[in-house]
Each structure stands twice: as structure tokens, then as C-alpha cells.
Design a protein around this motif. Structure first.
Motif, PDB file in Angstrom:
ATOM      1  N   TYR A   1       0.843  -1.182   0.000  1.00 39.14           N
ATOM      2  CA  TYR A   1       0.000   0.000   0.000  1.00 39.14           C
ATOM      3  C   TYR A   1       0.889   1.246   0.000  1.00 39.14           C
ATOM      4  CZ  TYR A   1      -4.108  -2.764   1.322  1.00 39.14           C
ATOM      5  OH  TYR A   1      -5.148  -3.662   1.345  1.00 39.14           O
TER       6      TYR A   1
ATOM      7  N   GLN B   1       0.755   5.230   1.116  1.00 38.75           N
ATOM      8  CA  GLN B   1      -0.050   6.083   1.980  1.00 38.75           C
ATOM      9  C   GLN B   1       0.272   7.545   1.775  1.00 38.75           C
ATOM     10  OE1 GLN B   1       0.330   5.499   6.253  1.00 38.75           O
ATOM     11  NE2 GLN B   1      -1.805   6.099   6.530  1.00 38.75           N
TER      12      GLN B   1
ATOM     13  N   GLU C   1      -4.855   8.433   3.562  1.00 37.64           N
ATOM     14  CA  GLU C   1      -5.464   7.371   2.758  1.00 37.64           C
ATOM     15  C   GLU C   1      -4.452   6.328   2.305  1.00 37.64           C
ATOM     16  OE1 GLU C   1      -8.584  10.235   0.472  1.00 37.64           O
ATOM     17  OE2 GLU C   1      -8.321   8.188  -0.267  1.00 37.64           O
ATOM     18  N   LEU C   2      -4.858   5.070   2.371  1.00 40.50           N
ATOM     19  CA  LEU C   2      -4.034   3.971   1.876  1.00 40.50           C
ATOM     20  C   LEU C   2      -4.528   3.564   0.500  1.00 40.50           C
ATOM     21  CD1 LEU C   2      -3.412   3.632   4.995  1.00 40.50           C
ATOM     22  CD2 LEU C   2      -3.084   1.228   4.472  1.00 40.50           C
ATOM     23  N   HIS C   3      -3.603   3.421  -0.427  1.00 40.38           N
ATOM     24  CA  HIS C   3      -3.958   2.995  -1.783  1.00 40.38           C
ATOM     25  C   HIS C   3      -3.217   1.694  -2.100  1.00 40.38           C
ATOM     26  CE1 HIS C   3      -5.867   6.859  -2.543  1.00 40.38           C
ATOM     27  NE2 HIS C   3      -4.806   7.439  -2.049  1.00 40.38           N
TER      28      HIS C   3
ATOM     29  N   TYR D   1      -0.526  -6.565  -5.212  1.00 40.18           N
ATOM     30  CA  TYR D   1      -0.840  -7.661  -4.309  1.00 40.18           C
ATOM     31  C   TYR D   1      -0.462  -8.991  -4.941  1.00 40.18           C
ATOM     32  CZ  TYR D   1      -5.288  -8.058  -6.942  1.00 40.18           C
ATOM     33  OH  TYR D   1      -6.245  -8.194  -7.920  1.00 40.18           O
TER      34      TYR D   1
ATOM     35  N   ASP E   1      -5.339  -0.924  -7.088  1.00 40.03           N
ATOM     36  CA  ASP E   1      -6.279   0.091  -7.548  1.00 40.03           C
ATOM     37  C   ASP E   1      -5.590   1.374  -8.000  1.00 40.03           C
ATOM     38  OD1 ASP E   1      -8.174  -0.978  -4.734  1.00 40.03           O
ATOM     39  OD2 ASP E   1      -8.376  -1.638  -6.814  1.00 40.03           O
TER      40      ASP E   1
ATOM     41  N   GLN F   1       4.986   7.094   1.916  1.00 40.05           N
ATOM     42  CA  GLN F   1       5.133   5.994   2.871  1.00 40.05           C
ATOM     43  C   GLN F   1       4.621   4.736   2.179  1.00 40.05           C
ATOM     44  OE1 GLN F   1       6.348   5.401   5.901  1.00 40.05           O
ATOM     45  NE2 GLN F   1       4.868   4.573   7.320  1.00 40.05           N
TER      46      GLN F   1
ATOM     47  N   LEU G   1       3.673   0.754   2.718  1.00 38.06           N
ATOM     48  CA  LEU G   1       3.338  -0.232   3.749  1.00 38.06           C
ATOM     49  C   LEU G   1       3.126  -1.601   3.110  1.00 38.06           C
ATOM     50  CD1 LEU G   1       0.798   1.933   5.739  1.00 38.06           C
ATOM     51  CD2 LEU G   1       3.000   1.165   6.591  1.00 38.06           C
TER      52      LEU G   1
ATOM     53  N   GLY H   1       6.518  -0.068   7.815  1.00 36.38           N
ATOM     54  CA  GLY H   1       6.521   0.908   6.736  1.00 36.38           C
ATOM     55  C   GLY H   1       7.914   1.330   6.316  1.00 36.38           C
TER      56      GLY H   1
END
Lengths: 118, 109
Positions: free
Chosen positions: A35, A37, A42-44, A48, A59, A88, A90, A112
Motif C-alpha cells: 500500500y 499512503q 489514505e491507503l492505496h 498484491y 487500484d 510511505q 506499507l 513501513g
């Protein structure tokens, strides 16, 4: 005690450099995630993996790439870093929570990696 | 548009006060997770809700999933400075875990 490890925690590099953010987990989880951040919280989801040799884009479009050669290892690479990559990052992994039929997807996060590109 | 909206975006409370954070989804929630993040660190899992009407508590934090399974609330009773941080809800949407917009909580001693 962390079961998922990210290195480096902090990285400051110049534009154009290649970087790899490392992520390793010791829980035997099949699913792993990266992710990004925002400073605004917000985490995007950017990448995966559902298992070895499986990688998918998330996404949010990202110029980074990932690989999953071993279950426990999910590194993220930027071939040529730019200031827009400052963020950042994660890493997380997940396994089944509770019974096998619950379908729950509880994520365990690393601490992170904060990347700054000058 | 965001699939998971949290409100408020930020919150400053006096120590000892109660507070509530909301998480609203545009879709039915089949798994709702609450996480807490301290500045510059990863997320810590707090609790998970799966059934409509389900309510769970851990120490002074209570989370509930409404009957229609499209909204969850996180309630903190008698807040303490240790409760400060960013609270994020997450949900299984489109076969992936999607996170809400986040709520930053500050607790003033």
C-alpha cells in the motif's frame, strides 16, 4: 514482536536511482500486499500477490514492480525514482482468521518504509 | 469516489471524553476491520465485524456493524492520550481489502 519486516525504514535518494523496498513475513501467509499512503492518511493498494509467482496491480497505478519468488518475500522495486514517488510504503500479509470458512482477511502490517526522492 | 468514507476526518478531544468515529460504505459489508496507526508506523489490527448488528469491545473501544451492514461505528469511552493516532476502517471489497479515508484523533491531557 513484528512478524512482518520492512527495510529500510527510511530512505532518502536522488532522482533517477533504482531502489528496492524489502518485505518479509514469517507467518506463512499466502497473500501479500503493498500500500502507498498519502500524507493525508489514505491507503492505496498498488500491488498484491495471492502466492508464489502471482502478482497483480492494485487500484492505484504505480510505476513500481514487485516479485514473489518465495512465499515469505515480496520486494517492491522502482527502476528510476522521481520526487513524485516520495511517500510511505506499507507492506502487509494476510491469512485466514478463525475458521477456514469465515473468509476473513485480517492484515498484518509492517512498520513501513518512508521514501523521499530529492 | 471513495467506497469507504470515514467521519470525522479529524478529531480533538479532552482526555476522559467519549468519542465516535463512523465508517460508511456504498456497498454491503461482508467483513469490516478497524485498525489504528501511530504516526510513521504500520497499522495495528483492532477488531473485525462480520455479522449485521454485531458489536465487539476491547478495553475501552467498542465497534459495531449496523443491521444493514453498510455502516460501522467505533466508540472510545473515557479517552486517554494512548488512544491518539489514525483510525482506519477496512473492508473486503472487490476481493481486496479497501481502506477508508482515515480519522486522525488527538487527545489533549
Amino acid at each position: 514482536e513484528a512478524d512482518i519486516y520492512q527495510t529500510p525504514r527510511y530512505l532518502v535518494i536522488g532522482t533517477g536511482k533504482k531502489i528496492t523496498l524489502e518485505c518479509s513475513q514469517t507467518m506463512g501467509h499466502d497473500k501479500m500486499y503493498w500500500y502507498q499512503q498519502d500524507p493525508g492518511m489514505e491507503l492505496h493498494l498498488i500491488h498484491y500477490s495471492y502466492g508464489v509467482n502471482s502478482t497483480e496491480k492494485g487500484d492505484l497505478s504505480s510505476e513500481s514492480t514487485v516479485s514473489r519468488i518465495r512465499t515469505e518475500h515480496f520486494p517492491l522495486t522502482l527502476e528510476s525514482a522521481r520526487p513524485s514517488h516520495t511517500s510511505q510504503y506499507l507492506c502487509a500479509s494476510s491469512g485466514v482468521w478463525g475458521t477456514a470458512n469465515s473468509g476473513a482477511n485480517v492484515l498484518t502490517f509492517g512498520a513501513g518504509s518512508r521514501l523521499t526522492v530529492l | 469516489s471513495q467506497e469507504l468514507e470515514q467521519s470525522p476526518q479529524s478529531l480533538i478531544v479532552q482526555e476522559g471524553k467519549n468519542l465516535t468515529i463512523n465508517c460508511t460504505s456504498s456497498k454491503t459489508l461482508y467483513g469490516l476491520y478497524w485498525y489504528k496507526q501511530k504516526y510513521g508506523e504500520g497499522l495495528i489490527f483492532l477488531m473485525m465485524l462480520q455479522k449485521g448488528g454485531e458489536e465487539k469491545s476491547h478495553e475501552k473501544i467498542t465497534a459495531k456493524l449496523d443491521e444493514k451492514k453498510q455502516q460501522s461505528s467505533l466508540h472510545i469511552t473515557a479517552s486517554q492520550p494512548s488512544h491518539a493516532g489514525i483510525y482506519l476502517c477496512g473492508a473486503d471489497l472487490n476481493q481486496k481489502v479497501t481502506f477508508g479515508t482515515g480519522t486522525k484523533l488527538q487527545v489533549i491531557p
